[in-house]
Design an enzyme around this catalytic site. Structure first.
Site, PDB file in Angstrom:
ATOM      1  N   ARG A 245     -15.656 -36.721  47.044  1.00 25.91           N
ATOM      2  CA  ARG A 245     -14.719 -37.778  47.439  1.00 25.91           C
ATOM      3  C   ARG A 245     -14.663 -37.828  48.969  1.00 25.91           C
ATOM      4  NH1 ARG A 245     -15.200 -39.521  43.103  1.00 25.91           N
ATOM      5  NH2 ARG A 245     -13.634 -40.072  41.546  1.00 25.91           N
ATOM      6  N   GLU A 274     -13.171 -47.124  51.185  1.00 26.84           N
ATOM      7  CA  GLU A 274     -14.248 -47.731  50.416  1.00 26.84           C
ATOM      8  C   GLU A 274     -13.829 -49.134  49.979  1.00 26.84           C
ATOM      9  OE1 GLU A 274     -15.459 -45.201  47.172  1.00 26.84           O
ATOM     10  OE2 GLU A 274     -15.911 -43.532  48.490  1.00 26.84           O
ATOM     11  N   HIS A 293     -20.987 -45.194  47.127  1.00 24.99           N
ATOM     12  CA  HIS A 293     -20.341 -44.545  45.979  1.00 24.99           C
ATOM     13  C   HIS A 293     -21.155 -44.850  44.715  1.00 24.99           C
ATOM     14  CE1 HIS A 293     -16.268 -42.958  44.321  1.00 24.99           C
ATOM     15  NE2 HIS A 293     -17.266 -42.605  43.533  1.00 24.99           N
TER      16      HIS A 293
HETATM   17  C1  8YV Z   1     -17.028 -43.857  40.072  1.00 26.91           C
HETATM   18  C2  8YV Z   1     -16.957 -41.510  40.185  1.00 26.91           C
HETATM   19  O1  8YV Z   1     -15.715 -43.540  39.753  1.00 26.91           O
HETATM   20  O2  8YV Z   1     -16.842 -40.834  37.957  1.00 26.91           O
HETATM   21  C3  8YV Z   1     -16.339 -40.734  39.092  1.00 26.91           C
HETATM   22  O3  8YV Z   1     -15.366 -40.018  39.404  1.00 26.91           O
HETATM   23  O4  8YV Z   1     -16.697 -41.288  41.335  1.00 26.91           O
HETATM   24  C4  8YV Z   1     -17.880 -42.634  39.909  1.00 26.91           C
HETATM   25  O5  8YV Z   1     -18.491 -42.537  38.672  1.00 26.91           O
HETATM   26  C5  8YV Z   1     -17.398 -45.035  39.272  1.00 26.91           C
HETATM   27  O6  8YV Z   1     -17.479 -46.032  40.213  1.00 26.91           O
HETATM   28  C6  8YV Z   1     -16.368 -45.378  38.213  1.00 26.91           C
HETATM   29  O7  8YV Z   1     -16.801 -46.433  37.425  1.00 26.91           O
END
Ligand code: 8YV
Length: 338
Positions: A245, A274, A293
């Site tokens: 993150r 983001e 991301h």
């Molecule tokens: C994103 C992620 O959240 O799974 C997670 O925690 O960071 C990624 O897979 C994805 O954009 C959610 O659809």
């Protein structure tokens, strides 16, 4: 708002693939909410008031968002990360939070390692060198100005040794002969036996690693865990990779560590803000490889995540028992009787 349907009412706050939507609609009455606009948070909060469940991702759902949601039984996030939620508040309200940890590990680890190799071998810089005609103009083979950093047999430090962290470590150890150090609240004995991973303190990991890879969850304890002090402890020329993150890193401190030349580069898939603005200071450094991301962003994996999130909703609202519960205390707390 009452519903004419006997089906549980589910708020959809992020578009899902067709197969997932079809399955969702077969079990639930759906209310689609666009959270992208200026009033997105208010629209979601209002929609949750009459909802039994909700499904989506990448949107903050805090205590205020669910303060009027007296029917809400489950939030199903299409993600493994749960930092967009006030988990303690959901548990206190008896709201189950489900997530999708089982289908994105390898896909995300692949991309994290692509960031590591891409940053180390200066892939985008050298690709731009070719595309720009600079190589052609040089009229010769590349020289020291284009040289990069070795990955094979170097030391990989993984901060956060859950599913994805261990998958990244396996790629390093088994694929590239890397020595793996890791930090984690507990030993990962299987990984220690399988790939010779060694659990060390954060300071030792920072001091010994050629590559530092962040895969820890974002909590108040891990926020800005990589700041000026930690970057200074890293080996000169080391490379930081963040597939966890964005807020794990103090980005101003990272920019300074890059500006001073102390760090050799960075491979970043996640950011404090983001989408990352094109004007962000980190993007002024040619040795920063930045991705949007995209860790889990393959068609197969995102389809699987969405379907898992639908199945999680069905497990709570229709069939039982609840699957992939991210706040298991809610299943035993008195608050669950709603
Ligand atoms: C994103 C992620 O959240 O799974 C997670 O925690 O960071 C990624 O897979 C994805 O954009 C959610 O659809």
């Amino acid at each position: 708002m009452t519903t004419s349907s006997s089906k549980p009412r589910v708020v959809v706050y992020k578009p899902l693939p067709d197969a997932a939507m079809t399955k969702l609609a077969s079990h639930f009455e759906l209310l689609h909410v666009d959270t992208g606009g200026a009033d997105g948070a208010a629209a979601l909060k209002a929609a949750l008031v009459d909802a039994d469940g909700a499904i989506g991702s990448s949107v903050t759902i805090d205590a205020d968002a669910v303060s009027g949601a007296h029917r809400l039984k489950v939030l199903s996030t299409v993600s493994v990360g749960i930092d967009k939620f006030d988990v303690a508040d959901l548990t206190a309200r008896g709201i189950i939070l489900t997530h999708t940890p089982n289908v994105l590990t390898e896909t995300t680890a692949d991309l994290v390692f692509a960031l590591l190799i891409g940053a180390a071998r200066r892939v985008t810089e050298l690709s731009d060198y070719v595309r720009s005609g600079a190589w052609e103009k040089s009229g010769r083979g590349i020289g020291p100005a284009q040289f990069a950093f070795d990955v094979h047999h170097k030391t990989l430090g993984v901060i956060g040794f859950g599913r994805i962290g261990q998958a990244v470590a396996k790629r390093g150890a088994l694929g590239f002969g890397m020595k793996v150090l890791y930090t984690s609240p507990r030993h990962a004995h299987d990984a220690e036996r399988a790939i010779g991973a060694e659990r060390v303190s954060l300071d030792e990991l920072l001091e010994k690693s050629d590559f530092v890879c962040l895969q820890a969850p974002l909590t108040e304890k891990t926020r800005h865990m990589m700041g000026a002090e930690q970057f200074a402890k890293m080996k000169r020329g080391a490379i930081i990779v963040n597939g966890g993150r964005g807020p794990l890193i103090d980005e101003a401190a990272l920019a300074e560590a890059l500006r001073s030349g102390h760090l050799g580069g960075a491979g970043l898939d996640v950011f404090d803000q983001e989408p990352l603005p094109a004007s962000a200071p980190l993007l002024t450094f040619p040795n920063v490889l930045a991705l949007p991301h995209a860790g889990s962003a393959t068609q197969e994996t995102r389809d699987a995540m969405a379907m898992d999130a639908v199945e999680n909703l069905i497990s709570v609202l229709v069939s039982g028992p609840p699957l992939n519960v991210a706040n298991p205390d809610v299943l035993t707390s008195s608050a669950v009787a709603r």
